[in-house]
Design an enzyme around this catalytic site. Structure first.
Site, short mmCIF file in Angstrom:
data_model
loop_
_atom_site.label_atom_id
_atom_site.label_comp_id
_atom_site.label_asym_id
_atom_site.label_seq_id
_atom_site.Cartn_x
_atom_site.Cartn_y
_atom_site.Cartn_z
N SER A 11 50.30 46.85 53.31
CA SER A 11 50.12 48.27 53.60
C SER A 11 48.81 48.73 52.98
CB SER A 11 51.33 49.07 53.07
OG SER A 11 51.19 50.44 53.33
N ASP A 34 58.49 48.85 51.84
CA ASP A 34 58.65 48.07 53.06
C ASP A 34 58.33 46.60 52.77
OD1 ASP A 34 59.15 47.56 55.73
OD2 ASP A 34 57.12 48.03 56.38
N HIS A 72 50.65 48.49 58.17
CA HIS A 72 50.98 49.83 58.64
C HIS A 72 49.75 50.47 59.28
CE1 HIS A 72 54.29 49.86 55.33
NE2 HIS A 72 54.66 49.20 56.41
#
Length: 335
Positions: free
Chosen positions: A12, A131, A39
């Site tokens: 990310s 995540d 992301h």
């Protein structure tokens, strides 16, 4: 016996720099396909494929639905779609957001774990929030190898830290040592297949199709007292080792940490709405006070102005509540 021929990488914040560093140091003859989920905003064009292709010897491209994975290639999750695996083919899922993002790392790792088990190396790199922790748990549960970037080495440590809190990683390494580690691991023989944990296939199907049946949610989890921050629907709780996850009947999914942040955001929106309501009330009662003074009704005007004072006191209380929430959120991120 097949080698470990699939490397699935999730990242990310700080991930572009980390991926470039990996791409620069991958060997030309890497005997594995590389899957990447980072992301990306759904409404913005990305040139990450061109950047990674130009950085090192392996060609990179955004995955297409139904294509076959290719050894020595980097397949990237396109904006707005979950990157999934199905019988060595890539699928692009249009299911709901997980941890408030799509593409999300967890669906990619889960689907690769189901598909390929011991052939898989799952990697979690720099990033914020959590995540990847649930997906990495699935990798280990299906016999794959789990790798986490050393949080001390990561530009953003929270995602690697969360993964390490939830999963006993097989390898924890700095970014500089990761290409050599992966090159060594992919040439090792994969282990024997192991049973897929209950519920993983259901999770992947939701990510692919966006459909979640309540009776299946009841079968795999337990109903929660919490409502979905996204849609307000009923949620179910799921235990994955040390990890607690939530999923609603529409399919939105959160780790416990992300659920906390999402609920905090809903409270912030509610407080902001209340603040606007009180500001509108102040504007109205002040207008009424002016009208009463114009009509020579001083007692009524004083009453309206007293209400304005009370509304300002309520605003101060709400603003202090927002400040306390922001301070608490800053402490959580820092920890």
């Amino acid at each position: 016996m097949a080698n470990r021929d699939i490397v699935a990488i999730g990242t990310s914040a700080g991930g572009v720099k980390a991926l470039i560093a990996l791409a620069q140091n991958f060997p030309e003859q890497l005997s594995a396909a590389v899957l990447v989920t980072i992301h990306l905003p759904a409404d913005a064009k990305s040139v990450l494929d061109e950047i990674l292709t130009g950085a090192g010897p392996l060609p990179a491209h955004f995955a297409e639905d139904g294509e076959t994975m290719r050894t020595g290639h980097i397949h990237i999750a396109p904006p707005g779609r979950h990157l999934l695996m199905e019988d060595d083919r890539l699928r692009l899922g249009h299911g709901p957001r997980e941890n408030n993002v799509r593409p999300a790392i967890d669906p990619m790792l889960r689907s690769a774990a189901i598909c390929c088990g011991p052939r898989l190396i799952g990697v979690v790199l720099t990033g914020t929030l959590g995540d990847g922790a649930s997906g990495l748990w699935a990798v280990g549960a299906c016999g794959g190898i789990t790798v986490v970037q050393d949080p001390a080495d990561a530009e953003f440590a929270q995602m690697p830290e969360t993964a390490l809190e939830r999963v006993r990683a097989d390898h924890v390494v700095g970014l500089a040592d990761l290409p050599k580690l992966l090159a060594r691991l992919v040439d090792q023989p994969a282990g024997l297949p192991v049973p897929v944990p209950d519920g993983l296939r259901f999770d992947v199907e939701i990510a692919r199709t966006g459909r979640a049946a309540m009776h299946e949610l009841d079968h795999h989890g337990r109903r929660s007292v919490l409502a979905c921050p996204d849609c307000g629907g009923v949620m179910w709780e799921f235990d994955e080792g040390e990890l607690l996850r939530f999923r609603c009947h529409v399919g939105h999914a959160y780790t416990a940490e992300m659920m906390t942040l999402a609920l905090d955001e809903n409270v912030r929106r509610a407080i902001a709405s209340a603040l606007r309501g009180f500001e509108e009330r102040i504007a109205l009662v002040e207008k009424l006070a002016e009208q009463s003074e114009h009509d020579a009704r001083p007692s009524l005007a004083a009453n309206w102005r007293q209400r304005a004072i009370e509304y300002r006191r309520e605003i101060a209380v709400l603003e202090e509540a927002l400040q306390r929430m922001d301070r608490a959120g800053s402490r959580v991120v820092a920890e």
